[in-house]
Design a protein around this motif. Structure first.
Motif, PDB file in Angstrom:
ATOM      1  N   THR A   1       2.731 -24.810 -28.234  1.00  0.00           N
ATOM      2  CA  THR A   1       3.612 -25.577 -29.116  1.00  0.00           C
ATOM      3  C   THR A   1       3.720 -24.883 -30.470  1.00  0.00           C
ATOM      4  O   THR A   1       2.831 -24.121 -30.854  1.00  0.00           O
ATOM      5  CB  THR A   1       3.084 -27.011 -29.325  1.00  0.00           C
ATOM      6  OG1 THR A   1       1.718 -26.939 -29.762  1.00  0.00           O
ATOM      7  CG2 THR A   1       3.150 -27.827 -28.051  1.00  0.00           C
ATOM      8  N   ALA A   2       4.806 -25.172 -31.170  1.00  0.00           N
ATOM      9  CA  ALA A   2       5.030 -24.612 -32.504  1.00  0.00           C
ATOM     10  C   ALA A   2       4.906 -25.720 -33.543  1.00  0.00           C
ATOM     11  O   ALA A   2       5.405 -26.832 -33.335  1.00  0.00           O
ATOM     12  CB  ALA A   2       6.406 -23.974 -32.581  1.00  0.00           C
TER      13      ALA A   2
ATOM     14  N   ALA B   1       9.908 -23.405 -31.461  1.00  0.00           N
ATOM     15  CA  ALA B   1       9.729 -23.811 -30.062  1.00  0.00           C
ATOM     16  C   ALA B   1      10.224 -22.715 -29.126  1.00  0.00           C
ATOM     17  O   ALA B   1       9.675 -22.522 -28.041  1.00  0.00           O
ATOM     18  CB  ALA B   1      10.463 -25.115 -29.785  1.00  0.00           C
ATOM     19  N   PHE B   2      11.250 -21.976 -29.545  1.00  0.00           N
ATOM     20  CA  PHE B   2      11.752 -20.858 -28.742  1.00  0.00           C
ATOM     21  C   PHE B   2      10.671 -19.789 -28.594  1.00  0.00           C
ATOM     22  O   PHE B   2      10.421 -19.289 -27.491  1.00  0.00           O
ATOM     23  CB  PHE B   2      13.008 -20.274 -29.402  1.00  0.00           C
ATOM     24  CG  PHE B   2      13.618 -19.124 -28.652  1.00  0.00           C
ATOM     25  CD1 PHE B   2      14.320 -19.338 -27.477  1.00  0.00           C
ATOM     26  CD2 PHE B   2      13.504 -17.829 -29.132  1.00  0.00           C
ATOM     27  CE1 PHE B   2      14.888 -18.280 -26.783  1.00  0.00           C
ATOM     28  CE2 PHE B   2      14.069 -16.774 -28.457  1.00  0.00           C
ATOM     29  CZ  PHE B   2      14.763 -16.990 -27.279  1.00  0.00           C
TER      30      PHE B   2
ATOM     31  N   ASP C   1      12.206 -23.824 -23.034  1.00  0.00           N
ATOM     32  CA  ASP C   1      12.565 -23.367 -21.687  1.00  0.00           C
ATOM     33  C   ASP C   1      13.345 -22.059 -21.731  1.00  0.00           C
ATOM     34  O   ASP C   1      13.137 -21.168 -20.899  1.00  0.00           O
ATOM     35  CB  ASP C   1      13.378 -24.429 -20.951  1.00  0.00           C
ATOM     36  CG  ASP C   1      12.547 -25.650 -20.573  1.00  0.00           C
ATOM     37  OD1 ASP C   1      11.298 -25.572 -20.627  1.00  0.00           O
ATOM     38  OD2 ASP C   1      13.148 -26.688 -20.231  1.00  0.00           O
ATOM     39  N   ALA C   2      14.245 -21.930 -22.701  1.00  0.00           N
ATOM     40  CA  ALA C   2      14.998 -20.682 -22.857  1.00  0.00           C
ATOM     41  C   ALA C   2      14.046 -19.545 -23.223  1.00  0.00           C
ATOM     42  O   ALA C   2      14.162 -18.426 -22.707  1.00  0.00           O
ATOM     43  CB  ALA C   2      16.080 -20.840 -23.916  1.00  0.00           C
ATOM     44  N   GLY C   3      13.091 -19.821 -24.097  1.00  0.00           N
ATOM     45  CA  GLY C   3      12.101 -18.820 -24.484  1.00  0.00           C
ATOM     46  C   GLY C   3      11.185 -18.434 -23.341  1.00  0.00           C
ATOM     47  O   GLY C   3      10.768 -17.271 -23.227  1.00  0.00           O
TER      48      GLY C   3
ATOM     49  N   LEU D   1      15.515 -31.254 -27.661  1.00  0.00           N
ATOM     50  CA  LEU D   1      16.075 -29.988 -28.151  1.00  0.00           C
ATOM     51  C   LEU D   1      14.998 -28.909 -28.194  1.00  0.00           C
ATOM     52  O   LEU D   1      15.218 -27.775 -27.745  1.00  0.00           O
ATOM     53  CB  LEU D   1      16.693 -30.187 -29.532  1.00  0.00           C
ATOM     54  CG  LEU D   1      17.267 -28.948 -30.222  1.00  0.00           C
ATOM     55  CD1 LEU D   1      18.320 -28.273 -29.359  1.00  0.00           C
ATOM     56  CD2 LEU D   1      17.829 -29.316 -31.587  1.00  0.00           C
ATOM     57  N   GLU D   2      13.826 -29.250 -28.702  1.00  0.00           N
ATOM     58  CA  GLU D   2      12.724 -28.281 -28.738  1.00  0.00           C
ATOM     59  C   GLU D   2      12.300 -27.886 -27.326  1.00  0.00           C
ATOM     60  O   GLU D   2      11.981 -26.729 -27.074  1.00  0.00           O
ATOM     61  CB  GLU D   2      11.545 -28.847 -29.526  1.00  0.00           C
ATOM     62  CG  GLU D   2      11.798 -28.876 -31.015  1.00  0.00           C
ATOM     63  CD  GLU D   2      10.642 -29.426 -31.814  1.00  0.00           C
ATOM     64  OE1 GLU D   2       9.747 -30.091 -31.239  1.00  0.00           O
ATOM     65  OE2 GLU D   2      10.627 -29.201 -33.038  1.00  0.00           O
TER      66      GLU D   2
END
Length: 194
Positions: free
Chosen positions: A162-163, A142-143, A57-59, A51-52
């Motif tokens: 990374t977050a 993560a976004f 990837d969207a970010g 999920l992260e």
């Protein structure tokens, strides 16, 4: 008289200047859209790490586009070529465009030469998210890490981003730290330019 003033006609939509008008998005609209993004991706994966990764990837796509827009609008198509310059650009300009303020801090890692950290006391994407107990380590940051990676990668500074949550004394919610670990080639290039 109507029509006396000069109005410049543009033959192509790409020739029109980019306006810098008020470009704020309603916080509730953003929160709703982001929660939908998280919920949709949550139905598509089996674990928190996946999920992260999908949020990152969207970010990433957002970050690549933000860099193009800001370089075109603010810098006359010029990009940063130095490590500290691009970090400062992300910490201040990119953060201000995306979140309305400069990030709380930008720090160099003490243990590794290739690590930098951008810290935010209350990251916008984590503000309205309540995490269920079974997803204890999930971080919507993560976004934002994906956005930072997209900006850096598109500018020619490949990095692993990374977050992480960092607990703070006296605070109920932990601080979010975006950890940036640059590729070896970036450090070699910086040493040559240095």
């Amino acid at each position: 008289m109507i029509g006396v003033g000069k109005i410049k006609q543009y033959s192509n939509v790409l020739d029109k200047p980019l306006s810098k008008g008020k470009q704020e998005v309603s916080l509730s609209a953003f929160a709703f859209l982001f929660s939908e993004l998280v919920q949709y991706n949550q139905t598509q994966v089996d674990n928190i790490a996946e999920l992260e990764r999908r949020l990152e990837d969207a970010g990433y796509a957002v970050g690549a586009r933000v860099l193009e827009l800001l370089c075109h609008r603010d810098k006359g198509n010029r990009r940063e070529t130095r490590l500290l310059g691009i970090l400062s650009f992300v910490h201040s300009t990119v953060w201000k465009v995306l979140f309305g303020k400069v990030a709380d801090s930008l720090e160099k890692g003490t243990e590794h030469e290739d690590e930098y950290m951008i810290s935010e006391k209350e990251l916008l994407v984590n503000r309205f998210i309540s995490i269920p107990k079974d997803m204890g380590t999930f971080n919507c940051g993560a976004f934002v890490a994906g956005i930072v990676r997209g900006v850096l990668d598109s500018a020619g500074f490949p990095a692993v981003v990374t977050a992480h949550f960092v607990p703070m004394e006296g605070q109920q919610r932990p601080r979010t730290t975006i950890l940036i670990k640059f590729a070896e080639e970036v450090l070699r290039r910086e040493a040559r330019l240095g």
